[in-house]
Design a protein around this motif. Sequence first.
Motif, short mmCIF file in Angstrom:
data_model
loop_
_atom_site.label_atom_id
_atom_site.label_comp_id
_atom_site.label_asym_id
_atom_site.label_seq_id
_atom_site.Cartn_x
_atom_site.Cartn_y
_atom_site.Cartn_z
N MET A 70 6.61 0.97 1.10
CA MET A 70 7.75 0.14 1.50
C MET A 70 8.41 -0.49 0.28
N THR A 71 7.59 -1.03 -0.61
CA THR A 71 8.12 -1.69 -1.81
C THR A 71 8.89 -0.71 -2.68
N VAL A 72 8.33 0.46 -2.89
CA VAL A 72 9.01 1.49 -3.70
C VAL A 72 10.33 1.90 -3.04
N ALA A 73 10.31 2.10 -1.72
CA ALA A 73 11.52 2.52 -1.00
C ALA A 73 12.61 1.45 -1.11
N LEU A 74 12.22 0.19 -0.93
CA LEU A 74 13.21 -0.88 -1.01
C LEU A 74 13.78 -1.02 -2.42
N LEU A 188 9.49 -8.95 -1.82
CA LEU A 188 8.52 -8.94 -2.91
C LEU A 188 7.46 -10.05 -2.80
N PRO A 189 7.82 -11.33 -2.56
CA PRO A 189 6.76 -12.34 -2.38
C PRO A 189 5.95 -12.13 -1.11
N GLY A 192 3.45 -9.51 -1.95
CA GLY A 192 2.38 -10.11 -2.77
C GLY A 192 1.40 -10.90 -1.93
N CYS A 193 1.91 -11.70 -1.00
CA CYS A 193 1.03 -12.51 -0.14
C CYS A 193 0.14 -11.64 0.73
N ILE A 194 0.78 -10.73 1.46
CA ILE A 194 0.02 -9.96 2.46
C ILE A 194 -0.97 -9.00 1.80
#
Length: 200
Positions: A70-74, A188-189, A192-194
């Motif tokens: 998900m992070t890479v896609a976003l 992004l935060p 990091g949390c999850i």
Amino acid sequence: MKQRIVLDVSKLPLHGFGAASVTWWGTLGFMLIEGTGFALVIAVYLYLMSLAPSWPLNAPPPDLLAGSVMTVALLASVVPNVLVSRWAQQQDLRKVRIGMVVMSVLGIVPLIIRVFEFPALKVKWDSNAYGSVIWTMLGLHTTHILTDLIDTVVLAVLMFSRHGDNRRRYGDVQDNAMYWNFVVAAWLPIYGCIYWLARI
């Protein structure tokens, strides 16, 4: 009573870009309010984490794969999004049309990934406070992705209509691009949390 013309503003454009646009300020206001909502849910997460004897509560840490994809896609979607914003500034209708179609497709991709992300949490929303807060985080962010996707699709359709090639629509495209950048930055935060604080 006699009227006197002080200043002739008839030649000024009806709509502006960026801070010269009322909708830009409205979008910025939405982002501040929604950013506060994200900050509050992150604060709740950190508060619960500080009280818990172990974290996560009665659950293993979430699988990293879905959240990382998900992070890479976003993050990858930011590049075409910035290009669409530039093309809107230049009022290049052909490029904006292509860019809006691309951004509509790129808005669907995170929703598909999110379907796999919820089970990867390895905890149900009603299992405990930990489950509730991380499901709330993902739920809020999913709502923002969906909201921006709807806006993007509507704007894409408008850009292919007779209403597309005007200054106001180009400003709307820029505002939409700004909001998508906010959706990406807000993730992004949360990511990091999850996914990472649960591993500390």
